[in-house]
Enzyme design. Structure first.
Site: not given
Ligand code: TXE
Length: 488
Positions: A173, A248, A380
Site C-alpha cells: 500500500k 519502523e 518528531e
C-alpha cells in the site's frame, strides 16, 4: 492531467474511486490516483494469496527468484530517471536526492536477489538415536507492506526485496500522499517476469484501505513504516489475524558533538543530518547536543551554512531544500515552533513558513538551552527544524541523548576513541554513527527501539524475517513403535 492505475493480479485498473494529487511545489493538482477501498483490498489480498500457492511461484527455485529480482534491479536502474522525476513531482523531494537514492534502490534489490538462495534450514543434533530432525525455512505467506510518502521506493525495497527473496507474496500500500513513484514502479515490476499476483500495488487512505488490509484474515505479516500513532492502529488491527509485525517509526535522534570533534566535518554532517530531504527523514539528527565550550562558535558556523542553503523548486538540480510534502507537515512545524518559543526557546534562524507558492519551510535552528521542556525537543517534526541543547559533561550528554521515547538513530562526533566507545555503549538507539551521519547500506540492519518500532530491515537476516521454520522429524528405525502411550 496524468492518470495512474493500481496493479492487482498482474492487471492495471482504476480502483473503486479516484483522488487528486497535488504538486507540493505549486499546490496545483497534477495527477489523478486510483483509490483502493475494501473491494480492491480484498481483490489484492486474494491475488497475493493465490499467487503464493500457485506452482509457478511456490515451486520456483530460490535461485530462480534471485534471477527475477536481478532483472527487477536492472529495470529499476534503467528507469531510475523516470522514477526520480515522478517522486520529485509528487512528493516535492528534491531531484538531487531522488536521483541518487533510486540508483541505490536498484542495489538494494541486487542484495536481496543474492540472499534468495542463502536461506538455509538446519540439521539438528537430536538427542534420540533413531531420529533425523531438521528445520525447513518456508516463506511466511502474504505480506502487507505499508509505506509513507517519504522515500517510498526505498522504504518499499527493504520490504518487497526480502519478502520476494524468501518466496512470499506482497500487497504494497503506497501512501496516499505522493503515490506516483510506487504506481510507476508497478509498471516496471510488471516487465520483470514474476508470476501475476506476486506483487500487488495499491494506494488509498488509512481508514478505508490501510485498516482493511492490516486486519485482513489472509495477511500473515505486516511490514509498516510510518508514524507511531498509526503503528498502534496497525498492531491492533493485525491482532485480528495474529499476524506478525515489523514497525519502523521514525525518531528524535541525538547528534552529539564534543569539543575535540573535527568541527567543520561535524557542521557539514549536521547540515545533512537535519536539512537533507528537507528534514523529512526518519533518521534526521533533529536534536543537536553540543559541548557548551564550543556551542556559540558551532552555532554561528551552522547558522551561516543553514542560511546559505539553496531553497528552490525540487526539480532544479541546484536546489538543496525543497517544499514539504503536505500542508499538514508545515502546520505541525509552525505549531510546535510557536509552542517552543512560548516555552522559552530562541530561534537562531528560520522559524516561519515562507511566503511563496508551494509548501516551503526554511532551515530552522532553535536554541532550547532555556527551555529544556520545549515540545520541539520531544516531537518528531518531519520538517527542517533542529533543536539545540548544550552540555557540560559526558554523562550529561548521554542523559540528554537518551531522554526520548524514540530510539532509531544517533550521531557522535569526537576524536577521543575511548569516549566514542563509551557513547556507543550508552546510547539507546538502533544505529550509532561515529564521526559520520546518515550512511545507509543494504548490508546493514536498520531499525530502532521504543517508539521507533521493532524489527530490523536490511542485512543478512532480512530475508529470514520473512520465513518461518518447520521442524521435520523422521524416524530411521524399522523396529515397530514400542509403546504407543509413551512419548519418545
Ligand atoms: O504517516 P502515517 P504520515 C512520522 C512523521 C510524520 C508522521 C505522520 O513524524 O509526521 O509520522 O506521517 C497508512 N492502517 N513518520 O502521515 O499516517 C498511510 O496511508 C494501516 C515517520 O505520512 O503513519 C500511509 O500509507 N495503514 C516515518 C502509511 O500508513 C494506515 C515515516 C504511513 O502513514 C492507517 C513517515 C491505518 N489505520 C512518517 N492509517 C519514518 N520512519 O520515516 C494510515 N495508514
Amino acid at each position: 492531467m496524468q492518470q495512474f492505475q493500481q496493479y492487482i493480479g498482474g492487471t492495471f485498473s482504476d480502483g473503486s474511486a479516484r483522488f487528486e494529487s497535488r504538486d507540493p511545489a505549486t499546490g496545483q493538482v497534477w495527477a489523478m490516483m486510483p483509490e483502493a477501498r475494501a473491494k480492491d483490498v480484498e481483490h489484492a489480498v486474494a491475488a497475493a494469496r493465490a499467487a503464493f500457492h500457485v506452482a509457478e511461484w511456490s515451486g520456483m527455485t530460490a535461485s530462480g527468484r534471485g534471477k527475477l529480482l536481478i532483472r527487477l534491479a536492472d529495470l529499476i536502474a534503467e528507469n531510475a530517471q523516470t522514477l526520480a522525476q515522478l517522486e520529485t513531482r509528487d512528493t516535492g523531494k528534491i531531484i538531487r536526492e531522488t536521483s541518487a537514492q533510486i540508483a541505490y534502490v536498484a542495489d538494494y534489490y541486487r542484495y536481496y536477489a543474492g540472499l534468495a538462495d542463502k536461506i538455509e534450514g538446519a540439521h539438528l543434533p537430536i538427542d534420540k538415536p533413531d531420529m533425523e530432525v531438521w528445520l525447513r525455512r518456508e516463506p511466511i505467506g502474504v505480506v502487507a507492506a505499508i509505506v509513507p510518502w517519504n522515500s517510498q521506493l526505498f522504504l518499499s525495497a527493504v520490504k518487497i526485496g526480502p519478502a520476494l527473496a524468501a518466496g512470499c507474496t506482497v500487497v504494497l500500500k503506497a501512501s496516499e500522499d505522493g503515490p506516483a513513484p510506487m504506481l510507476e514502479f508497478a509498471r516496471i515490476f510488471d516487465q520483470a517476469g514474476f508470476p501475476a499476483g506476486v506483487l500487488n500495488v495499491i494506494t488509498g487512505f488509512g481508514a478505508t484501505c490501510g485498516a482493511v488490509l492490516t486486519s485482513h484474515p489472509q495477511v500473515d505479516h505486516v511490514a509498516f513504516t510510518g508514524g507511531p500513532e498509526t503503528a498502534r492502529q496497525v498492531v491492533r488491527n493485525s491482532a485480528e489475524n495474529l499476524a506478525s509485525t515489523s514497525l519502523e517509526l521514525g525518531g528524535k535522534s541525538p547528534f552529539i558533538v564534543f569539543e575535540d570533534a573535527d568541527i567543520e566535518s561535524a557542521v557539514n554532517a549536521q547540515v545533512s543530518g537535519i536539512f537533507a530531504a528537507s528534514g523529512q527523514s526518519c533518521v534526521a539528527g533533529s536534536r543537536l547536543i553540543i559541548s557548551n565550550t564550543i556551542k556559540d562558535a558551532f552555532l554561528a558556523r551552522l547558522k551561516e551554512k543553514a542560511e546559505a542553503i539553496v531553497i528552490g523548486l525540487p526539480d532544479d538540480m541546484a536546489t538543496e531544500v525543497g517544499p514539504l510534502c503536505t500542508t499538514g507537515q508545515r502546520d505541525n512545524a509552525v505549531k510546535l515552533i510557536e509552542k517552543s518559543v512560548a516555552a522559552g526557546a530562541r530561534i537562531i534562524t528560520g522559524g516561519r513558513a515562507l511566503d511563496r507558492e508551494g509548501i516551503f519551510f526554511p532551515p530552522t535552528i532553535i536554541d532550547c538551552s532555556d527551555a529544556p521542556n520545549a515540545p520541539c525537543l520531544t516531537n518528531e517534526f518531519f520538517g527542517p527544524v533542529l533543536s539545540v541543547l548544550g552540555f557540560d559533561t559526558e554523562q550529561e550528554a548521554l542523559d540528554i541523548a537518551n531522554d526520548t521515547a524514540f530510539g532509531l538513530a544517533s550521531g557522535v562526533f569526537t576524536r577521543d576513541l575511548a569516549r566514542a566507545h563509551r557513547m556507543i555503549r550508552g546510547i539507546r538507539a538502533g544505529i550509532v554513527w561515529v564521526n559520520t551521519y546518515r550512511a545507509v547500506s543494504p548490508i546493514v540492519p536498520f531499525g530502532g527501539h521504543g517508539l521507533s518500532g521493532h524489527g530490523r530491515e536490511g542485512g543478512l537476516r532480512a530475508a529470514l524475517d520473512y520465513t518461518k521454520t518447520k521442524a521435520v522429524w523422521l524416524r530411521t528405525s524399522d523396529d515397530p513403535i514400542p509403546d504407543p502411550f509413551i512419548m519418545r
